[in-house]
Design an enzyme around this catalytic site. Structure first.
Site, PDB file in Angstrom:
ATOM      1  NE  ARG A   1      58.730  54.410  35.142  1.00 17.00           N
ATOM      2  CZ  ARG A   1      59.179  53.697  34.130  1.00 17.00           C
ATOM      3  NH1 ARG A   1      59.309  54.249  32.934  1.00 17.00           N
ATOM      4  NH2 ARG A   1      59.511  52.429  34.302  1.00 17.00           N
ATOM      5  CG  HIS A   2      60.632  55.013  39.783  1.00 22.32           C
ATOM      6  ND1 HIS A   2      61.564  54.396  38.954  1.00 22.32           N
ATOM      7  CD2 HIS A   2      59.489  54.301  39.649  1.00 22.32           C
ATOM      8  CE1 HIS A   2      61.009  53.360  38.368  1.00 22.32           C
ATOM      9  NE2 HIS A   2      59.753  53.270  38.776  1.00 22.32           N
TER      10      HIS A   2
ATOM     11  CB  THR B   1      65.180  50.771  38.830  1.00 20.80           C
ATOM     12  OG1 THR B   1      64.429  49.949  37.920  1.00 20.80           O
ATOM     13  CG2 THR B   1      64.278  51.816  39.463  1.00 20.80           C
TER      14      THR B   1
ATOM     15  CD  GLU C   1      53.800  50.338  38.725  1.00 21.30           C
ATOM     16  OE1 GLU C   1      52.634  50.784  38.840  1.00 21.30           O
ATOM     17  OE2 GLU C   1      54.538  50.605  37.748  1.00 21.30           O
TER      18      GLU C   1
ATOM     19  CG  ASN D   1      63.094  50.924  35.243  1.00 20.55           C
ATOM     20  OD1 ASN D   1      63.202  52.005  35.809  1.00 20.55           O
ATOM     21  ND2 ASN D   1      62.023  50.162  35.393  1.00 20.55           N
TER      22      ASN D   1
ATOM     23  NE  ARG E   1      59.870  50.766  40.954  1.00 20.55           N
ATOM     24  CZ  ARG E   1      59.191  49.764  41.496  1.00 20.55           C
ATOM     25  NH1 ARG E   1      59.714  49.107  42.529  1.00 20.55           N
ATOM     26  NH2 ARG E   1      58.005  49.417  41.035  1.00 20.55           N
TER      27      ARG E   1
ATOM     28  CD  GLN F   1      61.822  48.068  39.058  1.00 18.99           C
ATOM     29  OE1 GLN F   1      62.802  48.238  39.779  1.00 18.99           O
ATOM     30  NE2 GLN F   1      61.270  49.041  38.362  1.00 18.99           N
ATOM     31  N   GLY F   2      56.879  45.740  39.639  1.00 15.18           N
ATOM     32  CA  GLY F   2      55.647  45.766  40.413  1.00 15.18           C
ATOM     33  C   GLY F   2      55.927  46.277  41.812  1.00 15.18           C
TER      34      GLY F   2
END
Length: 204
Positions: free
Chosen positions: A11-12, A15, A85, A18, A61, A24-25
């Site tokens: 996973r990134h 952010t 995402e 977050n 991201r 975010q989607g």
């Protein structure tokens, strides 16, 4: 002939959204200072894994995370359409507390069904999109060892196949509405393999 391709999902990094608990989607926000540190630690983890290519979601991201990894690994990231995402439709940009009271919130965020936010994508649609793209990428680069930077809900849906309670036995089927129940951490690294002959994934 046994022909397996090793790859790593991550996973990134963390952010701004977050931290704010904002959905975010396919919208975006930048990595936080902590997120950049997480990405650097992810790169350090990968240093001994013989990574030969970095594939990333085209969302900012994920690209930011991949760019930090690329500096350490000296590999230019490749942006892959299909690794984005899940599209959360009208929920995108909203704070979690704003949508949690909705009747379908738990099903949309914790299960793998056809349920989806208005103008959004269901978990089943996301899983089909991601797995189709992933198989294509791994088939075209069967000899590569890939680091693949993606997103939390993709990981939740894809990794459900390795959760014991969700795996069908000879006398049962997977629970259609079972909760996947796991939130994958930012920059968490997951090792898997893909059998080119059978088209199946295995957790390492």
């Amino acid at each position: 002939m046994n022909k397996k391709t090793t790859f790593y999902l991550a996973r990134h990094g963390q952010t701004e959204w977050n931290v704010a608990h904002r959905i975010q989607g396919q919208l975006d926000s930048s990595l936080t200072p902590e997120g950049k540190i997480q990405a650097a630690l992810l790169a350090e983890q990968c240093r001994t894994l013989n990574i030969t290519q970095i594939l990333t979601s085209p969302l900012g991201r994920a690209v930011q995370t991949a760019d930090i990894c690329s500096q350490e690994l000296q590999i230019k990231p490749i942006l892959v359409k299909g690794f984005e995402e899940r599209h959360f439709g009208e929920w995108q940009g909203q704070f979690t507390y704003e949508v949690q009271p909705l009747a379908d919130y738990d099903e949309i965020t914790s299960e793998i069904t056809d349920c989806k936010p208005a103008q959004g994508e269901s978990a089943k649609q996301l899983l089909t999109r991601f797995e189709t793209t992933l198989r294509k990428e791994l088939k075209n680069a069967s000899k590569e060892v890939s680091l693949i930077i993606i997103h939390g809900d993709i990981l939740r849906c894809f990794m459900a196949q390795f959760v014991p309670d969700l795996i069908p036995t000879p006398h049962s089927s997977p629970k259609e509405n079972a909760s996947t129940g796991y939130d994958y951490k930012n920059a968490e690294l997951i090792a898997l393999s893909y059998d080119q002959n059978t088209g199946t994934f295995s957790s390492l």
